[in-house]
Design a protein around this motif. Structure first.
Motif, PDB file in Angstrom:
ATOM      1  N   PHE A  41       0.795  -1.224   0.000  1.00  0.00           N
ATOM      2  CA  PHE A  41       0.000   0.000   0.000  1.00  0.00           C
ATOM      3  C   PHE A  41       0.833   1.283   0.000  1.00  0.00           C
ATOM      4  O   PHE A  41       0.273   2.361   0.128  1.00  0.00           O
ATOM      5  N   GLN A  42       2.133   1.196  -0.095  1.00  0.00           N
ATOM      6  CA  GLN A  42       3.017   2.361  -0.050  1.00  0.00           C
ATOM      7  C   GLN A  42       2.980   3.040   1.322  1.00  0.00           C
ATOM      8  O   GLN A  42       3.980   3.074   2.016  1.00  0.00           O
ATOM      9  N   MET A  68       3.943  -1.614   3.834  1.00  0.00           N
ATOM     10  CA  MET A  68       3.873  -0.148   3.759  1.00  0.00           C
ATOM     11  C   MET A  68       5.163   0.447   4.313  1.00  0.00           C
ATOM     12  O   MET A  68       5.877  -0.200   5.077  1.00  0.00           O
ATOM     13  N   ALA A  69       5.453   1.662   3.905  1.00  0.00           N
ATOM     14  CA  ALA A  69       6.637   2.376   4.382  1.00  0.00           C
ATOM     15  C   ALA A  69       6.257   3.228   5.584  1.00  0.00           C
ATOM     16  O   ALA A  69       5.679   4.302   5.431  1.00  0.00           O
ATOM     17  N   ALA A  81      -1.370  -8.870   9.252  1.00  0.00           N
ATOM     18  CA  ALA A  81       0.040  -8.757   9.629  1.00  0.00           C
ATOM     19  C   ALA A  81       0.704  -7.622   8.850  1.00  0.00           C
ATOM     20  O   ALA A  81       0.698  -7.644   7.614  1.00  0.00           O
ATOM     21  N   PRO A  82       1.270  -6.629   9.532  1.00  0.00           N
ATOM     22  CA  PRO A  82       1.972  -5.554   8.821  1.00  0.00           C
ATOM     23  C   PRO A  82       3.390  -5.964   8.462  1.00  0.00           C
ATOM     24  O   PRO A  82       4.045  -6.727   9.187  1.00  0.00           O
ATOM     25  N   ALA A  83       3.874  -5.454   7.346  1.00  0.00           N
ATOM     26  CA  ALA A  83       5.272  -5.632   6.939  1.00  0.00           C
ATOM     27  C   ALA A  83       5.818  -4.244   6.634  1.00  0.00           C
ATOM     28  O   ALA A  83       5.473  -3.643   5.608  1.00  0.00           O
ATOM     29  N   LEU A  84       6.632  -3.714   7.540  1.00  0.00           N
ATOM     30  CA  LEU A  84       7.134  -2.351   7.402  1.00  0.00           C
ATOM     31  C   LEU A  84       8.377  -2.301   6.524  1.00  0.00           C
ATOM     32  O   LEU A  84       9.213  -3.211   6.552  1.00  0.00           O
ATOM     33  N   LEU A  85       8.473  -1.227   5.774  1.00  0.00           N
ATOM     34  CA  LEU A  85       9.602  -1.030   4.863  1.00  0.00           C
ATOM     35  C   LEU A  85      10.294   0.283   5.176  1.00  0.00           C
ATOM     36  O   LEU A  85       9.636   1.276   5.500  1.00  0.00           O
ATOM     37  N   THR A  88      13.829   3.887   1.935  1.00  0.00           N
ATOM     38  CA  THR A  88      14.760   3.696   0.821  1.00  0.00           C
ATOM     39  C   THR A  88      14.525   2.399   0.050  1.00  0.00           C
ATOM     40  O   THR A  88      15.152   2.176  -0.981  1.00  0.00           O
ATOM     41  N   ASP A  89      13.649   1.544   0.547  1.00  0.00           N
ATOM     42  CA  ASP A  89      13.395   0.259  -0.113  1.00  0.00           C
ATOM     43  C   ASP A  89      12.622   0.478  -1.411  1.00  0.00           C
ATOM     44  O   ASP A  89      11.609   1.167  -1.420  1.00  0.00           O
ATOM     45  N   PRO A  90      13.084  -0.108  -2.526  1.00  0.00           N
ATOM     46  CA  PRO A  90      12.350   0.045  -3.795  1.00  0.00           C
ATOM     47  C   PRO A  90      10.901  -0.430  -3.719  1.00  0.00           C
ATOM     48  O   PRO A  90      10.056   0.036  -4.493  1.00  0.00           O
ATOM     49  N   LEU A  91      10.594  -1.324  -2.789  1.00  0.00           N
ATOM     50  CA  LEU A  91       9.221  -1.807  -2.656  1.00  0.00           C
ATOM     51  C   LEU A  91       8.254  -0.708  -2.217  1.00  0.00           C
ATOM     52  O   LEU A  91       7.040  -0.870  -2.351  1.00  0.00           O
ATOM     53  N   THR A  92       8.772   0.391  -1.691  1.00  0.00           N
ATOM     54  CA  THR A  92       7.876   1.476  -1.276  1.00  0.00           C
ATOM     55  C   THR A  92       7.180   2.118  -2.473  1.00  0.00           C
ATOM     56  O   THR A  92       6.177   2.817  -2.298  1.00  0.00           O
ATOM     57  N   ARG A  93       7.682   1.878  -3.666  1.00  0.00           N
ATOM     58  CA  ARG A  93       7.052   2.424  -4.873  1.00  0.00           C
ATOM     59  C   ARG A  93       6.087   1.419  -5.513  1.00  0.00           C
ATOM     60  O   ARG A  93       5.535   1.689  -6.573  1.00  0.00           O
ATOM     61  N   GLU A  94       5.874   0.303  -4.859  1.00  0.00           N
ATOM     62  CA  GLU A  94       5.022  -0.740  -5.435  1.00  0.00           C
ATOM     63  C   GLU A  94       3.591  -0.655  -4.917  1.00  0.00           C
ATOM     64  O   GLU A  94       3.343  -0.486  -3.724  1.00  0.00           O
ATOM     65  N   TRP A  95       2.665  -0.810  -5.838  1.00  0.00           N
ATOM     66  CA  TRP A  95       1.243  -0.988  -5.531  1.00  0.00           C
ATOM     67  C   TRP A  95       0.909  -2.388  -6.014  1.00  0.00           C
ATOM     68  O   TRP A  95       0.975  -2.677  -7.215  1.00  0.00           O
ATOM     69  N   SER A  96       0.583  -3.286  -5.120  1.00  0.00           N
ATOM     70  CA  SER A  96       0.284  -4.646  -5.549  1.00  0.00           C
ATOM     71  C   SER A  96      -0.754  -5.294  -4.654  1.00  0.00           C
ATOM     72  O   SER A  96      -0.887  -4.946  -3.478  1.00  0.00           O
TER      73      SER A  96
END
Length: 365
Positions: A41-42, A68-69, A81-85, A88-96
């Motif tokens: 979810f960014q 999410m970041a 379950a949350p997965a924090l980023l 700087t992680d490239p996954l922060t730009r992902e919507w999936s």
């Protein structure tokens, strides 16, 4: 899912509808079906808008993971379950959104291009992505394995995920998935065309509405009412927004000293100095008697600084044309991912320096 390239260009309204379709796919799973649902979810603010549906998905028994970041774990619904980023992680730009079970799967994965569709009614609605989507189980498996390897997940979550993956492998890949995908692709394409047609019609109607209040009828410049609508709903931490506040000293007194015709000519000159440097996405808004805010989505800091210097130089040369009045300009600029936009800070920056300040100053984000 086309794996031959980098995917297709997807606007935010279409991504929202595709995401909702995959969420409903998860809710439609048979009772007791072991299911993995992973959504990126960014930022938590975006998840807040979809929290209820993911609470329902988790209540159906699905292993539900939300990426999410954020620096700290925000409040989450039971079973999610949350997965924090890190930022700087490239996954922060992902919507999936990915759903996987033994008898089917669906996935959507898109990367934020940090650009804006120029015909969108708001900056947020105009955000553009590049990605792919599929209702093939094998594509959902690949998506789950990719995120499993990249997200920092608690051991119990990983163990449960692996159990479901093993259950999936025991069931043969469903038949005729390509056939199922044809009507889904047709509907998605029709939906995108309808969204673009609706947006274009709304923009056209607003452009001809004399009483909209979004443009000054005498100068054609955008007003603060437009700015409020165009920047509504901007999510923090995502799209970088360049801002340049141009103050043109003396322009507010031109009418009193030289008449209406001279004032309109001076305003037109300032507007042209700015507009000549803009792209189709950018907007200039008059926010005060001497202040012009230029909104520059996706511009890098060095380009924003160049823009400010060039505009100030052009405004200084206006004394060589009618109404032949010296109108010195100064500017304060920033590029920010913070929300709300730091417009008051830019105004303060300009006021601190006044006429004696350097032509351009940079406000730290």
């Amino acid at each position: 899912m086309d794996r031959s390239g980098t995917g297709e260009l997807l606007g935010k309204p279409v991504l929202i509808e595709l995401s909702h379709a995959i969420e409903q796919f998860a809710l439609a799973a048979a009772p007791g079906e072991p299911l993995i649902v992973i959504a990126m979810f960014q930022k938590h603010s975006y998840f807040e808008r979809a929290k209820a549906v993911y609470q329902e998905i988790a209540a159906h028994g699905a292993l539900t993971v939300i990426g999410m970041a954020e620096d700290a774990v925000p409040p989450m619904p039971p079973g999610v379950a949350p997965a924090l980023l890190p930022a700087t992680d490239p996954l922060t730009r992902e919507w999936s959104v990915t759903v996987l079970g033994p008898h089917g799967g669906a996935t959507l994965a898109a990367t934020d291009l940090e650009t804006v569709d120029p015909v969108a009614r708001t900056i947020e609605e105009g955000r553009t992505f590049r990605g792919r989507w599929s209702f093939r189980r094998e594509d959902a498996i690949r998506a789950v394995l990719r995120l499993r390897s990249r997200l920092r997940l608690p051991a119990p979550v990983v163990a449960r995920m692996d159990e479901i993956l093993q259950a999936v492998q025991l069931v043969t890949e469903p038949s005729y998935q390509n056939w199922w995908g044809v009507p889904a692709r047709y509907l998605a394409d029709r939906m995108e065309a309808a969204v673009r047609a609706r947006t274009a019609a709304e923009v056209a109607l607003e452009a001809v509405a004399e009483d909209s209040g979004e443009r000054d009828p005498r100068t054609g410049l955008y007003t603060e009412k437009f700015l409020q609508r165009w920047t509504a709903g901007l999510g923090a931490g995502t799209l970088p927004i360049g801002l340049a506040l141009l103050r043109v000293f003396g322009i507010a007194e031109v009418r009193a000293d030289y008449g209406l015709r001279a004032e309109l000519a001076a305003l037109h000159g300032v507007s042209e100095c700015v507009q000549d440097l803009l792209t189709s996405v950018d907007r200039v808004v008059r926010i005060g008697r001497e202040d012009f805010l230029v909104v520059l989505p996706s511009w890098p800091p060095e380009k924003v600084m160049w823009f400010c210097q060039e505009v100030c130089e052009r405004v200084a040369r206006l004394e060589d044309v009618y109404p032949f009045i010296a109108l010195p300009g100064v500017a304060a600029a920033t590029v920010t991912r913070n929300r709300p936009l730091p417009i008051p800070q830019l105004v303060h920056q300009v006021e601190l320096g006044g006429r004696a300040s350097e032509p351009v100053s940079l406000l730290a984000d």
